[in-house]
Every structure is written in structure tokens, then in C-alpha cells.
Write an enzyme that holds these catalytic residues in place. Structure first.
Site, short mmCIF file in Angstrom:
data_model
loop_
_atom_site.label_atom_id
_atom_site.label_comp_id
_atom_site.label_asym_id
_atom_site.label_seq_id
_atom_site.Cartn_x
_atom_site.Cartn_y
_atom_site.Cartn_z
N CYS A 144 1.40 8.70 44.28
CA CYS A 144 1.90 9.88 43.45
C CYS A 144 3.02 11.33 43.94
O CYS A 144 3.39 11.83 42.83
CB CYS A 144 0.52 11.10 42.43
SG CYS A 144 0.53 11.86 44.56
N GLU B 161 -2.46 21.63 22.74
CA GLU B 161 -3.09 20.76 22.84
C GLU B 161 -1.95 19.56 21.41
O GLU B 161 -1.82 19.07 21.49
CB GLU B 161 -4.27 20.89 22.06
CG GLU B 161 -5.11 21.36 23.05
CD GLU B 161 -6.56 21.21 22.61
OE1 GLU B 161 -7.41 20.33 22.47
OE2 GLU B 161 -6.76 22.35 22.41
N ARG C 161 -7.12 16.62 26.67
CA ARG C 161 -5.88 17.21 25.62
C ARG C 161 -6.11 16.69 23.93
O ARG C 161 -6.01 15.80 23.94
CB ARG C 161 -4.20 17.13 25.96
CG ARG C 161 -3.96 18.24 25.35
CD ARG C 161 -1.99 17.98 26.45
NE ARG C 161 -1.21 18.74 26.09
CZ ARG C 161 -0.46 19.27 26.84
NH1 ARG C 161 -0.21 18.42 27.83
NH2 ARG C 161 0.11 20.10 27.31
N CYS D 122 2.53 19.37 41.61
CA CYS D 122 3.55 17.77 42.02
C CYS D 122 4.96 18.82 42.86
O CYS D 122 6.02 18.00 42.92
CB CYS D 122 3.86 17.51 40.77
SG CYS D 122 5.12 18.06 39.74
N PHE E 209 -8.87 16.71 21.53
CA PHE E 209 -10.35 16.83 21.90
C PHE E 209 -10.68 15.40 20.30
O PHE E 209 -10.91 16.59 19.42
CB PHE E 209 -10.40 18.45 21.77
CG PHE E 209 -11.78 19.03 21.83
CD1 PHE E 209 -11.87 18.94 22.77
CD2 PHE E 209 -12.90 19.18 21.08
CE1 PHE E 209 -13.68 19.18 23.39
CE2 PHE E 209 -13.20 20.05 21.32
CZ PHE E 209 -14.03 19.38 22.53
S1 FES Z 1 1.48 17.99 38.00
FE1 FES Z 1 3.58 19.12 37.81
S2 FES Z 1 3.73 20.53 37.04
FE2 FES Z 1 1.41 19.70 36.80
S1 FES Z 2 1.41 9.28 47.33
FE1 FES Z 2 0.19 11.05 48.94
S2 FES Z 2 -1.01 11.81 48.02
FE2 FES Z 2 -0.22 11.15 46.67
#
Ligand code: FES
Ligand code: FES
Ligand SMILES: Cc1cc2nc3c(=O)[nH]c(=O)nc-3n(C[C@H](O)[C@H](O)[C@H](O)COP(=O)(O)OP(=O)(O)OC[C@H]3O[C@@H](n4cnc5c(N)ncnc54)[C@H](O)[C@@H]3O)c2cc1C
Length: 1293
Positions: free
Chosen positions: A50, A1247, A898, A118, A900
């Protein structure tokens, strides 16, 4: 300097870390978060997929004298690999106290933060690029983000923010400012993609700080001094012993003494293994061996060191002496799709030693006739031909051997590589291929010799020898390509069904054809066949207006594109999510034991091994429940802790409580549960229908006379359509911290959209009154409906454990368990019958929709009710019967997501319309236009359409997208291109705002003014990235007539605002904003006498005067909103207060040989009334669209034949990345647009935009149709959901 050999030394944010007792399997992420409290490094997956945990790792290269910076995912970095290195996290580059770094500032000011989970990872990816290259190109910026996922923003604002660091971007402080304000020329042209000529902009470029690379922190001088990394070191933990040799001979010596030792190279695979393995392990870390990082050409063979990283290999393609080595030149394309973090860590040796057909370089290395050179202490180096040894299951290396280099014959060939995957970037191949063709120097297009290797999701690499023999000596022509494909087809036939699917076989032929066509095309322009490449330059524009003076003014805040209220905290890592709350004294950690069976009797739960583990404190099970042992007491259909029977995989049986997370997780894995299988096990909708297994009765909406409608119709069509599910993949997984207080009182800190419901649920399970339970939500790391019903689980079980052990208890689900437990969007099946006239007017529509609800009711009936309500989408059909029924299956409960129910229903309706258009040979958009609702008409739910903006959105979208002209261009493109076809589609949508259950449309707020004039607002809604608190701040400051900065929105808590409606249904600003507005109006009235007495005194003085006059400066606000609600028995509505409308137009380009597509352009026109915050609303539109794009085109939920979820994390379940967004992405908010039913004339937006991504599916359908028509195939076909390449290929036939 003398260094103790087993002292681990590295730097974090400029501070030295010396660790003597280290557990080598500890990852950098765990250490930063747990031991250093640097929680800006987030845990979104703990498996490298991620990017939320991205940090910069810097090393001093003594030979070159250079400092090398790399972005790495810290969850895949065992801490011992850091010896002698320096780590930088987002906290190390800027903070609220010291000032934000320009990278942090830009992501905030470009509105690139929503939930913010993120954000630190994004910041660190960009920061690391700048440290290595202060003048990156836009492509380098885009490429640096392939390893970072964001589920909220749709990436556009993040890319725009970071592109400003590139010289190629016109509007940036480094490049002279914004071309709207200056005379700068715009490299992107003056139309889309540039702010010039647009009425307003989302970011004030002049407010951005300049980036000055000379001001960056220096690399720790201590690490440049000789001595620290020149010696062999060894770190001994309880389970893992970690050797870090500095020469190859040391490594071989250790290996000869420890033949079972694991080799740690890039650790992208090994780190994960070490986290879970329970045996003792010896690891030899070869990452510091210079011998393995070199390259040289010897006797016509290029020897590549096994320790070269993928990034190093890419760099080698630029080395002049390797320009003639075709294989090296082919590497960048093969690795182009990888995230920068993975490229920086994964090594050639580790990649080869995994020996999997799915690994991207394998086909290239095998087709290129490469060999592995292995060494051991005792024996001479030996060569192993990759083709022979690495196609077998067993490891060709002897226990004492280490792979030291790879031999690449320096041949000059025509090399082509291909890969098809569900997602273009950072995804393992469904099928890949490498072609090496020796071309005759004397005869044009004649193949002298050929090598082909196929890899991908197949049991082992395939080398089609007969086909290569066929090719050798032949001249390439269109006729020859056909024959070659036939040869390959018959050679692959024996593999089909034995690990190679029909689709893969088709891809294999497609690749061959593409390769040969590329050979013919050479570098000429024309019908190029490769579609993998994405444009380097993305374009976008955001069109909106600000109808007030002074853009970005914080005084009249409503209507201004102000940034997220805690964006700066998010970017600097200071924003606190549940797992970031510092541990308190005595805190325990719990991890649940989950059912592995779909339906079984529990015959035994053996906790003995788990309970005997050091650090384990105890457990909870159903016997510890003093109250009601149901998740939802109201439905009583799912036990919180299973007593004797489990009904789905992932059901919680008990929980192990320990002193720390790792112990709790390992102990939970040691619990032995025995089962006796029960029947039936129902997994699919079809099985449920057959077994009559339902959750409640059907829901029905009807109007007109269906029978008469069909009788009047010229034509009638019937069919069946189905959609698969979708997973939420919010970045913060479910979790909670429960803290026991006096006398059975408890405080729960969690991330839920349902504060009030959760408070009641915890009270019920504990058997205490609701006033004993306080639920607090500061922020949620992404919700999308996934933090509704299923978010109750961690809170309820930690509350039970906290009560039992009278200590604070925390539980954060790991990614895989979270994805399993939270069922996600409901799969659906619809049977329909549609009657229509010859002109395409639909007279009658009957739809029966089934959804897979999973095991419990939860929100399933609410979801299907909304699907049924939107059963005609936005089309006026006189005679309609839409029914919906939820099937009960042995899956985790499917939940809100999202849209629904509307995403499924609209997909069905649009497919029906497409079928009608195809049947009548009409253009689909004409058929849509014919049915589109108009002002003054009434929907099937009795919504009278006044001030109805959909027709206007339709016209404006057609104009923004230049639809008519581009339809013509698409036709022209398709007539001149055989292998690629374009498709264009425009699609409308409307979404009801206001919850059809009338009682839920209420909200409360509490507003305090303090004596210094600062204001604290509390309301019942939760901030999950949708910008709710930002809009609430705008509303409060505007109503009170003060600056935005004077208002703080508090965390959401049940002891401040009781009985709050859930934060759902795109209605939270509408409800909570009204309540806050009402409270503020009361306060304004109380202050009026003081204002009137001294109008010039100002806010602080009026507040002070009121205080000294004993006027209350605190009040509540309450709203019961709207006179609507839908009664399914009588079919009387309306179902909503008003409708948010929008239209999307998308163009795709489909590769007819692989089924892949490229999203060329999307234009959206949205009716949001008068936007309270255009930046937030545009963010919701872009983010919703990209999430919908994932649903319709990319994200496939896959179960094994036995029903096991196979796509349970971002590693296997592919959501869109930055590279997947439309190459041109234009969003316009309808202008001069007031909504007299909305707060501040605005409209709910969360949504609806997701539904416009259906336009991409429809465009793909259009492209497939063109391809089929050209080949004389029927225009009637079914393009399955989701339209991943395999399904598109199937539709192409
Ligand atoms: S995952 Fe990027 S702002 Fe929420
Ligand atoms: S890549 Fe490390 S927590 Fe997701
Ligand atoms: C999030 C993520 C996404 C991925 N996506 C892709 C993708 O899109 N395409 C793709 O092809 N791959 C992908 N991969 C897999 C990736 O290619 C491999 O993990 C990587 O190549 C392994 O290299 P490494 O250096 O990290 O190996 P390590 O983890 O260090 O080692 C792997 C194995 O090889 C052994 N080993 C390593 N070096 C040697 C040596 N010199 N001699 C003997 N044994 C050795 C180790 O003991 C271990 O068993 C992905 C991985 C992750 C984590």
C-alpha cells in the site's frame, strides 16, 4: 572508531539509534511506530502493497562518495538491514511546530489529503525523489507514486501537487508562479490542463513555499566515517540470528556452517516470511556485499551481480557499454509497472530464487538464455542454465550455495516483452511473455532464430519450442502471423485446462501477434499495437465558480476552496488514528480467533498452547458476555462470539489477550479449534435462491400497469445480468481501544461511522445502560460505508476484554482479517424483462434483483431498498415493477459501500438500455436521451422534479466533452485501427439526498464560545476524509461571522451529542451543518445586544461583554430535516429531499489482442447546488469516480471453489493506482446553481459521483462492439462485470 559487533547502529531523523538487544525479524515500521512513537509512518497492509509506511533510507557509498536515497516500504525492511544507514520519516522533514516541508505543504494546499492515512507515505515517496533528483520530469514524479495507494482522492490532486516540482509544469512557484496571474506560456496548451481562462482555481500558487534543495538535512557525518560497516556483525534474537557479512567469502563461510540459513537480499519476500515463521532461523544478509552489486562483460557474456536491485538494473540500460545488450535494454519496460519502493529493494538474485512463473523478469531471462552462477565455500563456482533448472519445482542450488550472479549472453536481438494483469502497475502477471527474435541482416523481416517464453499465473514457464521452430527461417507477413498463431494455438492446446486457461492461451497468441506486428511496424507511426504505455502528460481541469469576494478568504468561508481542516496534521504525521494513540500503562492487546469454516459445529477450542505463551494474559469467549451476545441485538442473527456453531468464515470465536500485539496475534494463531461440518453451505445467489435462503421479504416499487405496458410495446427483451462484489480497502483497518472507567463505565476510541449505534451495541453486550458508554471518534482512515456495521466488532470485543481484565484493551485487525470480516459490496443477480417501441422508448420494465447479503441482515435490506428505489435510474419509464430480495449465504455479512445498492442497479439499468439500443441499431446515448427525466415529471418514488438539473448537466457534459465531434473522431480512429478500438459513452445519474427512513433525518450539535473568542463545535457526524469537519467549520465561522481559523471542530463523541444519526448517505453536511447552523444562530442572537451596543468593538469584545453580563456562550442546535420518507407498502414517497445529479462521459481505448484498456478521457458535469467548498466537492467527485472505476473495471473479488476469499489485501485485490486515472480528467460543477432545499443552497455529494464511472464500462462496451462489428460478429454480447482484461477478451470473442 571501535564498534561493538552486535550493536545495531543507524540514524532516524538525524538521531542516532544504538540497539544491543534486537529481534532481527522486527520491521522498521514496527520499530518506528512502537519504539520511537513515530506514528506518521502508517500501517495499511504490513505486506508492502500500500505504500502508507514509506520512508526514505539513505546510504553513503564509499566508492563513489555519494549519498544514495531510496524510498522503501518500512513494513518490508527488517531492522537489521539498516546497520549504518539513515532513515527519514515524514516527522523528520517538517512539522506544525517547525514549519511544513514544501512537499507536505503542497499535498495539503492542492487538496491531496482526504482521510490522510496514505498522506505521509505519499509525502515520503515524493520527498525521496526530490532528494535524489531535485528537477524531476512529470513522468518521474508519476512513476515514483506507483507503489502508493490512495482510496480517497482519485490521485489527481496529489499528482497536481507533486508535478509542481517538475520543470515541465507551468504553474509552480519554482517556475514563476501561476500562468493565470502571469504572462507565462503554458506548456500544456491553453485548454484543458491549464488554469488560464478558468474562472477560479483550487490552489493559490503564490502562497506556496519555494523548494530549496540546499536546505535539506545533511546525512549523518558519523555514518560516513570508515569502520562502522566494514566488519561482519551478528545480531542474535530469540528466534532469529542475523549475520551481516561484508565479503562474499564470509557469506559463503557462514552458509557452509549453516546450510539451512536463509539469504536476505532485498527482503521483499523474506521479511514477510520472518514475520510469521515460528521456528528458529539463521539469516545471512548479503545486502552489503559489493561483489554482488557489480556488472561486467566477460567473453561476450554480461555478468550481473545477484545483489543488483531492480532500480540498478533499470539504470544499467543507460550505460553506454550495455547499449547493445538487448536483454538489458528490455528490462525497463518489464519493470516499468513496479512501484519505486519495490524496485529499490527487490534484487535480481531474490527474484530468480523465488523461481515462480509469475515473476516478471523470468520469461525475459529464460528466453534470453541466461544462466545463474552459484558459489559455495567448498566447490568451484558452477553455472546453472535458468531454462533447465528453474522450470522445475525443486531448488537447483545445493544447501551451501549462494547465487552470486546471472550471465546474460550479449546478443543483439529484436526483443519484445508483454504482460497482462488486472492492473497495469504493481500487479503480478495473469500472463507475460518475452520474445527474442534473431533478424536476418540480409533479408528484411526474415527471422533467423526465435526464443519465446511465457510466464504469469501458470504452474511453470512455458517455452513453445515448436512455434519457435516454425518462426525460424520465415519472413514476417500478415499471412505468416496467422499461421504462427495457429502453430502456437495447437502447441498450447495440451496445456489448456492444466493450469493454462483458454483466455491465457488467447493472450499468448495475442502477444505473438503483437510482437510480429511490432516487428513489421518498426518505429513507424500507424497502427501500433502496444497499449501498456500510459501518456507521460496527464491533463485535468476543475471548473467551478466562487460567487464571493476574495478567493481563499477565511472570513466569508462558505463557498471557498479551503484546505482540509487537519490536512497539515495529516501530512506531517501528527494526525492521530486509533493505532497511533500512545499506549497507556497496563494496556493489553487482543486479537480474535476467527472461524475457518463456512458452516460448522464447534467441537472443541483448545487454548492451552496459546495461554502458555509468555506475555499472554488471558482470553475472552461467549461465556464472558454479561449482556446480549449478538452484534445487532435488534436482529439477533449473528453472535458476537460464537457459542457452538459458526456460520461464516471469519466469524469471531474468541479473543486472546496479551501484553503486546505480536504476542496476541501469534497466540491467536495457536488456538486449535475443531469443527464438525454442517450443511447446507450456501455461497452463491443461485444456491440461495434454490434453497429459498433469504434475509427478509422482497422489497418492491411499482408504477403503472406492467401488463398493459408490455402489450403496448413493439419489442420485448429478457435477460439476466450479474455483478460481483467490491472490497472497501479503506487504508486504516478496523480497530478500537476500550478503556474501563469507574463502575462499569467505559470509553471506546474507534473509527466508526455509527457512534450512536456502537454506543448502544457496547452497552447491550456489557449489559449496562448506554450512559455508561462513551464512544469517541477523532477521525477515520477512510470509511466508504465499511466503518458502519462491521466497525462494531473490534469495539465490542475490546470492551468485553477491558471489562473482564479491568485494563485498557486495544485491537486493530490486520489487513487480511479486515478484508475477510468486512464483506464489502453485495454481489447481485438481476432478471429483467423490458418492453419498448421501435423508436427506443421504454414502455415497461420488470426487474427482479437478488443480492448476496452474506450471513446477517445488518444493512443488506437498507441497501437493496435503495437499489430498488433507483430501479429506473434517471429514466422515465411509465410502467415499472422493480423487486429486490436479499439472499442469506455463508459469507461474512456484505455491507454498505459508497453508492449503497445504486452501483449495482445502475449497471443493470444501463445494460438494459444498451441492449435496447443494440436491438434497434440505435445509438445508446440517443436511447438514454429519449428516456431522461425532465423538469415537472415525477419519479417512481413520487419525487416531483422541480429545479431539476439533470438535463442541464447532460447538455453541459456533451459540450465539455465535445461529444459529437469526438464520436466522429472515435469512428475515424476505429476505421483506421485494427488491433485497437476506441469507445465513447455518456451516462447520466441521479441520487436521492435524505434518508428514506424519515426518522433518521435528524441531527444535533453543541457549540461553545470561549472567553477568548475561540469556538469549539461538536456535532454528530464523523470525519472520514469527506471534508465534513472542514465544511462544518466553514458553516460555523460564516454563521458567526468570524474567521475560519477561530473555529475548532471537536472529535465526535456520544457524551457531547447524543443519539446521532450515522455518518452515511451523503447527507451528513446537510444534517449536521443545519444543526451547527441552528446553534450558531442562537449564539448570534445572544450576542446581538453587545454587537449593537458597540458595533466597532469586534468579536472578542462582544464575547467578553456577554460573558461578564452572564449570558450563556454555549448552546445546542437540533434539526429534524425535511418532510419526506418512502413507504414501501403503499409505494408513497418521496424517498428523498432532493436529487444530486451528474453526467459523465468517458473514452477508452481497448487493445483487442489482450482486452486491456486505457482510459483516454473523462469529463464530468455535476450538480452540487452552490458548493460550500468546491475543493472538497471536486475531491469527492474525483475520488468517488476512481473508486467506481475500480468497481466496474478492475477490482475482482475472487473465492476459491471451496469459498475461501483469495483477494484479501491490496497485494491480491487490485484497486486503482495513480497511473490508472483518466489521461484527461475534467470536472465541472454546474454554475449559477442554487438548491433551495440544501444547507447554504448546497447539495450532498459523497456517493453519487461513483456512479459516473459506469461511463467507462459503457465506453468499453462501445469499443468492443466496434471490434465485433468489424469482424462480422453479432452486436449482441455480454461484457461481464468487472471488465478486467479477461472479461473484455471474452466479449471480443
Ligand atoms: S487513502 Fe489517501 S486520503 Fe485517504
Ligand atoms: S506497504 Fe507497508 S504498510 Fe502497506
Ligand atoms: C508488494 C509486492 C508487489 C510485488 N509485485 C510484483 C510484480 O508486480 N511482479 C513481480 O514479478 N514480482 C512482484 N513481487 C515479487 C518480487 O518480485 C519479489 O518479492 C522480489 O523479486 C524478491 O527479491 P528480494 O531481493 O526482495 O528477495 P528476498 O526476499 O531477499 O529473497 C527471496 C528468496 O530468495 C532467497 N535468496 C535471495 N537472494 C539469494 C541469493 N543470492 N542466493 C540464494 N538465495 C537467495 C532468499 O533466501 C529467499 O528465500 C512483489 C512483491 C511485493 C512484496
Amino acid at each position: 572508531m571501535a564498534v561493538n559487533t552486535d550493536m545495531l547502529v543507524f540514524f532516524v531523523n538525524g538521531k542516532k539509534v544504538c540497539l544491543r538487544n534486537v529481534e532481527p525479524e522486527t520491521t522498521l515500521m514496527a520499530y518506528l511506530r512502537r519504539d520511537l512513537g513515530l506514528t506518521g509512518t502508517k500501517n495499511g497492509c504490513d505486506e508492502g502493497s500500500c505504500g502508507a509506511c514509506t520512508v526514505m533510507v539513505s546510504a553513503y557509498n564509499r566508492d563513489s562518495g555519494r549519498i544514495v536515497h531510496k524510498a522503501l516500504t518500512s513494513c518490508m525492511v527488517p531492522i537489521c538491514t539498516l546497520h549504518g544507514l539513515a532513515v527519514t520519516t515524514t516527522e523528520g522533514i517538517g512539522s506544525l511546530a517547525t514549519g511544513l516541508h514544501p512537499v507536505q505543504e503542497r499535498i495539503v494546499k492542492f487538496h491531496g489529503t482526504q482521510c490522510g492515512f496514505c498522506t505521509p507515505g505519499m509525502v515520503m515517496s515524493m520527498y525521496t525523489l526530490l532528494r535524489s533528483n531535485p528537477n524531476p520530469t512529470r513522468k518521474q514524479v508519476s512513476d515514483s507514486l506507483h507503489g502508493n495507494i490512495c482510496r480517497c482522492t482519485g490521485y489527481r490532486p496529489i499528482m497536481d501537487a507533486f508535478w509542481t516540482f517538475s520543470k515541465e509544469t507551468c504553474c509552480s512557484p519554482e517556475n514563476g508562479g501561476c500562468c493565470q496571474d502571469t504572462d507565462l506560456s503554458c506548456p500544456q496548451g491553453n485548454s484543458a490542463g491549464c488554469c488560464r481562462g478558468q474562472p477560479a482555481k483550487l490552489t493559490d500558487i503564490s502562497s506556496l513555499s519555494l523548494y530549496d534543495p540546499t536546505q535539506e538535512p545533511i546525512f549523518p557525518p558519523e555514518l560516513q566515517v570508515e569502520g562502522l560497516c566494514e566488519n561482519l556483525v551478528c545480531f542474535r534474537g530469540r528466534r532469529v540470528t542475523w549475520y551481516r557479512p561484508v565479503t562474499l567469502s564470509q557469506a559463503l563461510q557462514i552458509k557452509s556452517e549453516n546450510p539451512d540459513a536463509q539469504i536476505a537480499s532485498g527482503c521483499t519476500f523474506l521479511a514477510q516470511q520472518l514475520k510469521t515463521c515460528v521456528q528458529e532461523v539463521i539469516v545471512i544478509d548479503i545486502s552489503g556485499l559489493k561483489e554482488l552489486k557489480s556488472h561486467e562483460i566477460k567473453n561476450g557474456v554480461l555478468m550481473l551481480g545477484a545483489g543488483l536491485s531492480m532500480a540498478d538494473l533499470i539504470d544499467l540500460s543507460d550505460h553506454g557499454d550495455l547499449a547493445e545488450v538487448s536483454l538489458v535494454q528490455a528490462v525497463p519496460k518489464v519493470l516499468e509497472s513496479w512501484g519505486s519502493q519495490l524496485k529499490n529493494s527487490a534484487t535480481l538474485g531474490g527474484h530468480i530464487m523465488l523461481r515462480g512463473a509469475r515473476y516478471d523478469l523470468m520469461p525475459l531471462l529464460v528466453a534470453g538464455d541466461c544462466f545463474a552462477l552459484v558459489a559455495s565455500k567448498a566447490d568451484a563456482e558452477r553455472k546453472i542454465q535458468l531454462k533447465e533448472a528453474f522450470l522445475r519445482d525443486s531448488n537447483p542450488l545445493k544447501p551451501c550455495e549462494i547465487l552470486i550472479s546471472v550471465g546474460v549472453p550479449c546478443a543483439q536481438k529484436f526483443v519484445q516483452t508483454f504482460k497482462v494483469a488486472k492492473r497495469k502497475h504493481q500487479d503480478l502477471a495473469s500472463l507475460s511473455a518475452a520474445f527474442f527474435l534473431g533478424i536476418s541482416p540480409s533479408e528484411k523481416l526474415k527471422i533467423d532464430d526465435a526464443q519465446i517464453t511465457y510466464g504469469g499465473n501458470i504452474p511453470s514457464l512455458i517455452v513453445p519450442v515448436e512455434t519457435t521452430k516454425f518462426l525460424a527461417g520465415r519472413k514476417v507477413s500478415e499471412e505468416m502471423i496467422g499461421e504462427a498463431m495457429l502453430a502456437l494455438q495447437s502447441e498450447l492446446l495440451p496445456f489448456e485446462g492444466k493450469g493454462l486457461s483458454k483466455t491465457q492461451s488467447l493472450w499468448a497468441q495475442g502477444f505473438l501477434s503483437k510482437c510480429l506486428l511490432e516487428l513489421i511496424a518498426g518505429n513507424q507511426q500507424g497502427d501500433r499495437v502496444t497499449t501498456n504505455e500510459q501518456p507521460d502528460i496527464y491533463k485535468s481541469c476543475q471548473i467551478f465558480e466562487i460567487d464571493q469576494e476574495g478567493t481563499f478568504s477565511k472570513l466569508k468561508a462558505v463557498g471557498q476552496p479551503l484546505t482540509h481542516s487537519t490536512g497539515e496534521e495529516q501530512a506531517t504525521g501528527e494526525a492521530v488514528f486509533i493505532d497511533d494513540i500512545p499506549m497507556t500503562v497496563g494496556e493489553l492487546y487482543m486479537y480474535p480467533v476467527l472461524s475457518t469454516q463456512h458452516h460448522a459445529k464447534i467441537t472443541g477450542v483448545d487454548l492451552s498452547e496459546a495461554l502458555s505463551m509468555p506475555g499472554v494474559h488471558g482470553y475472552i469467549d461467549h461465556k464472558d458476555v454479561p449482556g446480549v451476545n449478538f452484534v445487532f441485538a435488534e436482529y439477533a442473527d449473528e453472535e458476537l462470539l460464537a457459542t457452538d456453531t459458526v456460520h461464516h468464515c471469519g466469524q469471531i470465536i474468541c479473543g486472546i489477550v496479551a501484553t503486546d500485539r505480536d504476542t496476541a496475534v501469534s497466540a491467536a494463531q495457536c488456538v486449535k479449534v475443531t469443527y464438525e461440518d454442517l450443511t447446507p453451505v450456501i455461497l452463491t445467489i443461485q444456491e440461495a435462491i434454490e434453497a429459498k435462503s433469504f434475509l427478509g421479504l422482497p422489497w418492491r416499487v411499482t408504477r403503472g400497469n406492467l401488463e398493459a405496458g408490455f402489450a403496448q410495446s413493439d419489442e420485448v427483451l429478457e435477460g439476466e445480468l450479474s455483478t460481483k462484489g467490491q472490497k472497501h480497502i479503506y487504508l486504516e483497518t478496523l480497530g478500537a481501544l476500550s478503556v474501563p472507567r469507574e463502575r462499569d463505565q467505559i470509553e471506546v476510541y474507534t473509527g466508526t461511522q455509527l457512534c450512536h449505534t456502537l454506543q448502544i451495541a457496547v452497552a447491550e453486550v456489557l449489559g449496562v445502560p448506554a450512559h455508561n458508554v462513551v464512544v469517541k471518534v477523532k477521525r477515520i482512515g477512510g470509511g466508504f460505508g465499511g466503518k458502519e456495521s462491521r466497525s462494531l466488532l473490534p469495539s465490542m470485543i475490546t470492551a468485553l476484554a477491558a471489562r473482564k481484565f479491568r485494563r485498557p484493551v486495544r485491537c486493530i485487525f490486520n489487513r487480511k482479517d479486515d478484508t475477510l470480516i468486512n464483506g464489502g459490496r453485495h454481489p447481485s443477480l438481476a432478471r429483467y424483462k423490458v418492453g419498448f417501441t421501435k423508436e427506443g422508448k421504454i414502455i415497461a420494465l420488470q426487474t427482479m434483483l437478488y443480492t448476496n447479503g452474506g450471513i446477517t441482515k445488518e444493512t443488506s435490506n437498507s441497501v437493496i431498498k435503495l437499489a430498488v428505489i433507483r430501479g429506473e435510474s434517471c429514466y422515465n419509464i411509465p410502467n415499472v415493477l422493480v423487486e429486490g430480495r436479499v439472499c442469506r449465504t455463508n459469507h461474512s455479512s456484505h455491507a454498505s459501500l459508497r453508492g449503497f445498492g445504486c452501483p449495482q442497479m445502475l449497471w443493470i439499468v444501463e445494460n438494459i438500455l444498451t441492449a435496447v439500443a443494440t436491438h434497434l441499431s440505435l445509438q445508446p446515448h440517443k436511447v438514454r436521451e429519449l428516456q431522461l427525466y425532465k423538469e415537472g415529471e415525477t419519479t417512481i418514488t413520487n419525487c416531483f422534479l422541480e429545479n431539476f438539473k439533470l438535463p442541464k448537466c447532460w447538455e453541459e457534459c456533451k459540450s465539455l466533452a465535445d461529444f459529437d465531434k469526438r464520436s466522429q473522431l472515435v469512428k475515424e480512429f476505429n476505421s483506421t485501427n485494427k488491433q485497437r478500438k476506441r469507445g465513447l459513452a455518456i451516462q447520466p445519474m441521479m441520487f436521492g439526498i435524505g434518508i428514506y427512513d424519515k426518522f433518521l433525518n435528524q441531527a444535533g450539535a453543541l457549540v461553545h464560545i470561549y472567553t477568548d473568542g475561540s469556538v469549539l463545535v461538536t456535532h454528530g457526524g464523523c470525519e472520514m476524509g469527506q471534508g465534513l469537519h472542514t465544511k462544518i467549520k466553514q458553516i460555523a465561522s460564516d454563521t458567526l461571522g468570524i474567521s475560519f481559523d477561530k473555529v475548532l471542530v471537536s472529535e465526535t463523541c456520544t457524551n457531547m451529542v447524543p443519539n446521532a444519526t450515522a455518518t452515511v448517505a451523503s447527507v451528513s453536511t446537510e444534517l449536521n451543518g443545519r444543526a451547527v447552523h441552528a446553534a450558531c444562530i442562537t449564539l448570534v442572537e445572544r450576542l446581538r445586544p453587545f454587537r449593537e451596543a458597540d458595533p466597532q468593538a469586534g468579536w472578542e469584545k462582544w464575547v467578553s461583554a456577554a460573558y461578564f453580563s452572564r449570558v450563556s456562550l454555549s448552546t445546542t442546535g437540533f434539526v429534524s430535516y425535511g418532510d419526506f420518507g418512502f413507504d414501501f407498502d403503499t409505494c408513497k414517497g418521496p424517498d428523498c429531499m432532493y436529487l444530486t445529479c451528474g453526467v459523465g462521459c468517458s473514452e477508452v481505448e481497448v487493445d483487442c489482442l489482450t482486452g486491456e484498456h486505457k482510459l483516454v478521457r473523462t469529463d464530468i458535469v455535476m450538480d452540487v447546488g452552490r458548493s460550500i467548498n468546491p475543493a472538497v466537492d471536486i475531491g469527492q467527485i474525483e475520488g468517488g469516480f476512481v473508486q467506481g472505476y475500480g468497481y466496474y473495471m478492475m477490482e475482482e473479488v475472487v473465492h476459491s471453489p471451496e469459498g475461501k476469499l483469495l483477494t484479501d489485501s491490496p497485494l491480491t485485490y487490485k484497486i486503482p493506482l495513480a497511473a490508472d486515472i483518466p489521461a484527461q480528467f475534467n470536472v465541472a460543477l454546474l454554475k449559477n446553481n442554487l438548491n433551495d432545499k440544501g444547507i447554504y443552497s448546497s447539495k450532498g455529494i459523497g456517493e453519487p459521483p461513483l456512479l459516473l464511472a459506469l461511463s467507462v464500462y459503457l465506453a468499453t462496451h462501445d469499443a468492443v462492439k466496434s471490434a465485433r462489428v468489424e469482424r462480422g460478429l453479432s452486436e449482441v454480447f455480454y461484457l461481464e462485470h468487472p471488465s478486467i482484461p479477461a472479461n473484455v477478451l471474452k466479449a471480443l470473442n
